[in-house]
Design a protein around this motif. Structure first.
Motif, PDB file in Angstrom:
ATOM      1  N   ILE A   6      -4.843   2.273  20.322  1.00 65.23           N
ATOM      2  CA  ILE A   6      -3.985   1.143  20.908  1.00 65.23           C
ATOM      3  C   ILE A   6      -2.860   0.844  19.903  1.00 65.23           C
ATOM      4  CG2 ILE A   6      -4.181  -1.265  21.913  1.00 65.23           C
ATOM      5  CD1 ILE A   6      -6.954  -0.558  22.827  1.00 65.23           C
ATOM      6  N   GLU A   7      -1.812   0.465  20.434  1.00 66.56           N
ATOM      7  CA  GLU A   7      -0.723  -0.079  19.558  1.00 66.56           C
ATOM      8  C   GLU A   7       0.052  -1.201  20.515  1.00 66.56           C
ATOM      9  OE1 GLU A   7       1.557   0.314  16.770  1.00 66.56           O
ATOM     10  OE2 GLU A   7       2.880  -0.768  17.946  1.00 66.56           O
ATOM     11  N   SER A   8       0.472  -2.434  19.777  1.00 64.77           N
ATOM     12  CA  SER A   8       0.989  -3.440  20.371  1.00 64.77           C
ATOM     13  C   SER A   8       1.719  -4.345  19.299  1.00 64.77           C
ATOM     14  CB  SER A   8      -0.063  -4.229  21.067  1.00 64.77           C
ATOM     15  OG  SER A   8      -0.832  -4.874  20.318  1.00 64.77           O
ATOM     16  N   SER A   9       2.303  -3.485  18.250  1.00 66.70           N
ATOM     17  CA  SER A   9       2.925  -4.439  17.187  1.00 66.70           C
ATOM     18  C   SER A   9       4.184  -5.121  17.601  1.00 66.70           C
ATOM     19  CB  SER A   9       2.883  -3.339  15.953  1.00 66.70           C
ATOM     20  OG  SER A   9       3.846  -2.422  16.317  1.00 66.70           O
ATOM     21  N   CYS A  10       4.873  -4.516  18.551  1.00 69.06           N
ATOM     22  CA  CYS A  10       6.327  -4.790  18.923  1.00 69.06           C
ATOM     23  C   CYS A  10       6.577  -5.313  20.293  1.00 69.06           C
ATOM     24  CB  CYS A  10       7.474  -4.080  18.219  1.00 69.06           C
ATOM     25  SG  CYS A  10       8.909  -5.150  18.260  1.00 69.06           S
ATOM     26  N   ASP A  11       7.300  -4.347  21.000  1.00 70.78           N
ATOM     27  CA  ASP A  11       7.746  -4.313  22.322  1.00 70.78           C
ATOM     28  C   ASP A  11       7.114  -3.314  23.287  1.00 70.78           C
ATOM     29  OD1 ASP A  11       9.487  -2.983  21.215  1.00 70.78           O
ATOM     30  OD2 ASP A  11      11.156  -3.791  22.187  1.00 70.78           O
ATOM     31  N   GLU A  12       6.348  -2.443  22.479  1.00 72.11           N
ATOM     32  CA  GLU A  12       5.871  -1.204  23.305  1.00 72.11           C
ATOM     33  C   GLU A  12       4.191  -1.559  23.410  1.00 72.11           C
ATOM     34  OE1 GLU A  12       9.458   0.579  23.541  1.00 72.11           O
ATOM     35  OE2 GLU A  12       8.432   0.176  21.509  1.00 72.11           O
ATOM     36  N   THR A  13       3.777  -1.305  24.550  1.00 69.58           N
ATOM     37  CA  THR A  13       2.299  -1.354  24.861  1.00 69.58           C
ATOM     38  C   THR A  13       1.927   0.179  24.805  1.00 69.58           C
ATOM     39  OG1 THR A  13       2.548  -3.323  26.112  1.00 69.58           O
ATOM     40  CG2 THR A  13       0.486  -2.294  26.158  1.00 69.58           C
ATOM     41  N   GLY A  39      17.527  -9.027  22.151  1.00 68.10           N
ATOM     42  CA  GLY A  39      16.521  -8.769  21.093  1.00 68.10           C
ATOM     43  C   GLY A  39      14.980  -9.178  21.612  1.00 68.10           C
ATOM     44  N   VAL A  40      14.015  -8.699  20.738  1.00 66.37           N
ATOM     45  CA  VAL A  40      12.534  -9.252  21.122  1.00 66.37           C
ATOM     46  C   VAL A  40      12.311 -10.250  21.115  1.00 66.37           C
ATOM     47  CG1 VAL A  40      10.319  -8.417  21.047  1.00 66.37           C
ATOM     48  CG2 VAL A  40      11.945  -6.493  20.463  1.00 66.37           C
ATOM     49  N   ILE A  41      11.674 -11.125  22.119  1.00 62.01           N
ATOM     50  CA  ILE A  41      11.221 -12.557  22.051  1.00 62.01           C
ATOM     51  C   ILE A  41       9.818 -12.334  21.860  1.00 62.01           C
ATOM     52  CG2 ILE A  41      11.282 -14.711  23.163  1.00 62.01           C
ATOM     53  CD1 ILE A  41      14.139 -13.747  22.945  1.00 62.01           C
ATOM     54  N   PRO A  42       9.302 -12.946  20.694  1.00 63.16           N
ATOM     55  CA  PRO A  42       7.698 -12.562  20.555  1.00 63.16           C
ATOM     56  C   PRO A  42       6.766 -13.269  21.488  1.00 63.16           C
ATOM     57  CG  PRO A  42       9.095 -13.327  18.569  1.00 63.16           C
ATOM     58  CD  PRO A  42       9.888 -13.561  19.437  1.00 63.16           C
ATOM     59  N   GLU A  43       7.094 -14.380  21.890  1.00 65.35           N
ATOM     60  CA  GLU A  43       6.276 -14.954  22.932  1.00 65.35           C
ATOM     61  C   GLU A  43       6.078 -14.062  24.251  1.00 65.35           C
ATOM     62  OE1 GLU A  43       4.370 -17.775  22.908  1.00 65.35           O
ATOM     63  OE2 GLU A  43       3.853 -17.778  25.184  1.00 65.35           O
ATOM     64  N   ALA A  48       3.746  -9.759  27.845  1.00 60.57           N
ATOM     65  CA  ALA A  48       3.803  -8.792  28.422  1.00 60.57           C
ATOM     66  C   ALA A  48       2.589  -7.632  27.978  1.00 60.57           C
ATOM     67  CB  ALA A  48       5.239  -8.073  28.266  1.00 60.57           C
ATOM     68  N   HIS A  49       2.186  -7.927  26.565  1.00 57.75           N
ATOM     69  CA  HIS A  49       1.235  -6.878  26.211  1.00 57.75           C
ATOM     70  C   HIS A  49      -0.112  -7.194  26.926  1.00 57.75           C
ATOM     71  CE1 HIS A  49       3.053  -4.721  23.133  1.00 57.75           C
ATOM     72  NE2 HIS A  49       3.387  -5.930  22.450  1.00 57.75           N
ATOM     73  N   THR A  50      -0.235  -8.559  27.333  1.00 59.82           N
ATOM     74  CA  THR A  50      -1.675  -9.316  27.897  1.00 59.82           C
ATOM     75  C   THR A  50      -1.475  -8.512  29.302  1.00 59.82           C
ATOM     76  OG1 THR A  50      -1.322 -11.193  26.354  1.00 59.82           O
ATOM     77  CG2 THR A  50      -2.913 -11.151  28.580  1.00 59.82           C
ATOM     78  N   GLU A  51      -0.351  -8.677  30.032  1.00 59.27           N
ATOM     79  CA  GLU A  51      -0.340  -8.061  31.393  1.00 59.27           C
ATOM     80  C   GLU A  51      -0.564  -6.498  31.195  1.00 59.27           C
ATOM     81  OE1 GLU A  51       2.910 -11.250  32.452  1.00 59.27           O
ATOM     82  OE2 GLU A  51       3.519  -9.077  33.480  1.00 59.27           O
ATOM     83  N   ASN A  52      -0.079  -6.001  30.513  1.00 60.70           N
ATOM     84  CA  ASN A  52      -0.116  -4.307  30.605  1.00 60.70           C
ATOM     85  C   ASN A  52      -1.146  -3.771  30.123  1.00 60.70           C
ATOM     86  OD1 ASN A  52       2.690  -4.547  31.505  1.00 60.70           O
ATOM     87  ND2 ASN A  52       3.582  -4.395  29.705  1.00 60.70           N
ATOM     88  N   GLY A  84       1.442 -12.515  17.344  1.00 61.15           N
ATOM     89  CA  GLY A  84       0.860 -12.565  18.759  1.00 61.15           C
ATOM     90  C   GLY A  84       0.706 -11.190  19.360  1.00 61.15           C
ATOM     91  N   ALA A  85       1.510 -10.534  19.162  1.00 61.00           N
ATOM     92  CA  ALA A  85       1.499  -9.048  19.942  1.00 61.00           C
ATOM     93  C   ALA A  85       0.369  -8.337  19.268  1.00 61.00           C
ATOM     94  CB  ALA A  85       2.923  -8.424  19.602  1.00 61.00           C
ATOM     95  N   LEU A  86       0.233  -8.167  17.889  1.00 60.88           N
ATOM     96  CA  LEU A  86      -0.736  -7.621  17.235  1.00 60.88           C
ATOM     97  C   LEU A  86      -2.182  -7.995  17.830  1.00 60.88           C
ATOM     98  CD1 LEU A  86       0.406  -7.401  13.660  1.00 60.88           C
ATOM     99  CD2 LEU A  86       0.011  -5.425  14.888  1.00 60.88           C
ATOM    100  N   LEU A  87      -2.224  -9.434  17.823  1.00 59.69           N
ATOM    101  CA  LEU A  87      -3.424 -10.055  18.460  1.00 59.69           C
ATOM    102  C   LEU A  87      -3.947  -9.525  19.727  1.00 59.69           C
ATOM    103  CD1 LEU A  87      -3.027 -13.800  17.128  1.00 59.69           C
ATOM    104  CD2 LEU A  87      -4.810 -12.049  16.297  1.00 59.69           C
ATOM    105  N   VAL A  88      -3.039  -9.198  20.526  1.00 60.79           N
ATOM    106  CA  VAL A  88      -3.568  -8.658  21.943  1.00 60.79           C
ATOM    107  C   VAL A  88      -4.194  -7.395  21.896  1.00 60.79           C
ATOM    108  CG1 VAL A  88      -2.668  -8.009  24.419  1.00 60.79           C
ATOM    109  CG2 VAL A  88      -1.431  -9.904  23.003  1.00 60.79           C
TER     110      VAL A  88
END
Ligand code: KG4
Ligand code: ZN
Length: 342
Positions: A6-13, A39-43, A48-52, A84-88
């Motif tokens: 599983i990879e979710s460190s930035c804007d790709e799930t 640009g990538v908005i962290p929140e 989006a990671h949580t949804e996907n 936050g993205a990594l935590l998901v």
């Protein structure tokens, strides 16, 4: 062994299933929501990671022709990246590991990129030089084995991908800017404008790309104060792309000559750039050095490269090493002179 990564460190799930080092599936869901903000908005990325994440993982299992009960271990990116993205991804992985009593391997995202060249290229022998070049990173590594590597240098300010994205924004192109500049540059002449090649002749392996924004702004203010005509765009794009690529290629080739080296690998989103691929290939060929550019899906952020590192760690350290689930996430990037240890 079958491993779910599983990879979710930035804007790709992303989720992948590997059978030993064979990739059975590699699903990547890119978050388009950031496009309109340039640009990538962290929140928004975390949300989006949580949804996907559940359907991306489910799709990876389905495409691999297996169920979660067939999985023997999990690998997950725990650093570096947006916290936050990594935590998901990390918490999803921990949840699965708890429920199905599986070992869970924490993986450094940069190690994923570092070894992505070995994923499909058994001819590539250690030691080799890797240029990791993306929206968040621009670093050169000397890689001696799966657990021994060092950073030769990094960017002091903007990453090369940021230089593409920020200058594209100034030119009125969309986001991400790299692929758009790459496309327009194909119709342009790279010799028309001499943009700066910062630190290209310096003996060290550090980079600096923040000056590119000022250079492009000065050029626009001097030549196109009332707006850039469409016909001028390809030459501007080709010239600024060539300036970025010249620095990346020159430093990478010099590292390949200075250090023991059986090959050059480029990894990260910017390694998709056609000019970078062509120029690096030509310069490596001239010196009879093997050049490896992983296929695009293994160059962008993806879970297959994370799974590959996790499998190697498992084979090296054994399953029992990864039974504890108390590992943390760490958003900080690697620092200079840190040697790999796994
Ligand atoms: O590795 P990546 O998907 O995400 C991280 O930044 O970690 O890289 C994204 C970056 C963006 O800056 C994007 O503009 C750049 O890679 N990129 C490119 C190309 N395709 C993606 N830059 C130049 N040329 C391309 N063809
Ligand atoms: Zn990356």
């Amino acid at each position: 062994m079958k491993l779910l990564a599983i990879e979710s460190s930035c804007d790709e799930t992303s989720a992948a299933v590997l059978h030993d080092t064979d990739v059975l599936s590699n699903v990547i869901s890119s978050q388009l929501i950031h496009t309109k903000y340039g640009g990538v908005i962290p929140e928004l990325a975390s949300r989006a990671h949580t949804e996907n994440i559940s359907h991306v993982v489910q799709q990876a299992l389905t495409e691999a022709g297996c169920a979660i009960q067939d999985i023997d271990a999990i690998g997950v990116t725990t650093q570096p990246g947006l916290a936050g993205a990594l935590l998901v991804g990390t918490n999803f992985a921990k949840g699965l590991a708890l429920k199905y009593n599986l070992p869970c391997v924490p993986v450094n995202h940069i190690e994923g990129h570092l070894f992505s060249g070995s994923l499909e290229n058994p001819d590539l022998q250690f030691p080799y030089i890797v240029l990791v070049v993306s929206g968040g990173h621009t670093s050169l590594f000397h890689v001696r084995s799966f657990n021994d590597y060092s950073i030769l240098g990094s960017t002091r300010d903007d990453a090369a991908g940021e230089a593409f994205d920020k200058t594209a924004k100034m030119l009125g192109l969309g986001y991400p800017g790299g692929p758009l500049i790459d496309k327009l540059a194909k119709q342009g002449n790279a010799k028309v404008i001499q943009f700066p090649r910062a630190m290209i002749h310096d003996a060290h392996y550090e980079f600096s790309f923040s000056g590119m924004k000022t250079a492009v702004r000065n050029y626009i203010n001097t030549h196109h104060l009332t707006g850039i005509p469409e016909h001028a765009m390809p030459d501007i794009c080709a010239s600024l792309q060539q300036a970025i690529v010249d620095v990346l290629v020159s430093k990478t080739i010099r590292a390949a000559q200075e250090y023991p080296c059986n090959g050059i690998v480029i990894a990260g989103g910017v390694s998709a750039n056609s000019c970078l691929r062509n120029c690096m290939q030509q310069e490596a060929e001239k010196r009879d050095v093997l050049f490896v550019a992983p296929r695009i899906t293994y160059s962008l952020d993806n879970a297959a490269m994370i799974g590959f590192v996790a499998i190697n760690k498992l084979q090296e350290a054994g399953v029992n090493t990864f039974q504890q689930l108390d590992f943390e996430v760490n958003s900080q990037a690697m620092r200079m002179h840190r040697h790999g240890s796994r």
